[in-house]
Write a protein that holds these residues in place. Sequence first.
Motif, PDB file in Angstrom:
ATOM      1  N   GLY A  62       0.788  -1.224   0.000  1.00  0.00           N
ATOM      2  CA  GLY A  62       0.000   0.000   0.000  1.00  0.00           C
ATOM      3  C   GLY A  62       0.816   1.267   0.000  1.00  0.00           C
ATOM      4  N   LEU A  63       2.130   1.154  -0.236  1.00  0.00           N
ATOM      5  CA  LEU A  63       2.997   2.331  -0.240  1.00  0.00           C
ATOM      6  C   LEU A  63       3.092   2.967  -1.623  1.00  0.00           C
ATOM      7  CD1 LEU A  63       5.881   1.013   2.039  1.00  0.00           C
ATOM      8  CD2 LEU A  63       4.025   2.561   2.665  1.00  0.00           C
ATOM      9  N   GLN A 159       1.852  -3.267  10.125  1.00  0.00           N
ATOM     10  CA  GLN A 159       1.230  -2.900   8.853  1.00  0.00           C
ATOM     11  C   GLN A 159       0.552  -1.536   8.959  1.00  0.00           C
ATOM     12  OE1 GLN A 159      -1.124  -6.091   6.927  1.00  0.00           O
ATOM     13  NE2 GLN A 159      -0.208  -7.478   8.416  1.00  0.00           N
ATOM     14  N   LYS A 163       1.717   2.126   7.052  1.00  0.00           N
ATOM     15  CA  LYS A 163       0.816   2.904   6.205  1.00  0.00           C
ATOM     16  C   LYS A 163       0.620   4.316   6.729  1.00  0.00           C
ATOM     17  CE  LYS A 163      -1.638  -0.951   4.111  1.00  0.00           C
ATOM     18  NZ  LYS A 163      -0.558  -1.895   4.394  1.00  0.00           N
TER      19      LYS A 163
END
Length: 226
Positions: A62-63, A159, A163
């Motif tokens: 998700g980066l 995680q 994010k």
Amino acid sequence: MGLSTIQRSQSLHEQTYRVLRTNIFSGELAPNERLVETQLADRLQVSRTPIREAIRKLQQEGLVIADASGGLRVATLSIGDVIQLYDCRIALEQLSVAGACDRASTQEIEQLEQYVISAEKLARAKLVEPTELLELDYQFHHLIAESSGNKWLVSLLEQVFDKMFLLRLRTTNHNPEVLEIRQEHRQIYEAIAQRDAQSAKDTICGHLTNSKARVVRAVEILQTGQ
């Protein structure tokens, strides 16, 4: 963009991934910045294949995200994302502090106190780098999770931390007061040291709720340019 060079002693794919990830977290690759494989390959002096593999892995984390045109960019979080991630943290970290109250060792509690003392020293300093504040905040919350003895909880929180880091770096650079790691951290530490699970849960819930409100406000200001 001061991208680091690749050291050939390790897996090229893994090193490329780590260099890009580090530069995203440091802000050298800024939120919403477009990632062009050929440019990154030239800067890192590697072929496009490890760049492509690294970006794919960063997408999974998700980066990195795809934009409307199909291009790839460093992820940026919306206010909705901020709210949802903080809601996750509030739920997970209540479990974290409750577990720490039951299972934290004497050494872990002493280390938590050292993080609190370090935060208080930083508060008295005139010039503080936002990355220093963020690192100390991460160490404090991560140690609480580790001291709970729940490896799955640690993994889930990591995680969420990953994010949120880009967002928190941006808002802390804009306004260091967004991050409160002095009084609120001491209250959390004291509840854990006293093995008071309910107080620890209430305190960390209040801490993260306050943080959520500060960060949402900072994002609103950044988005509107006020």
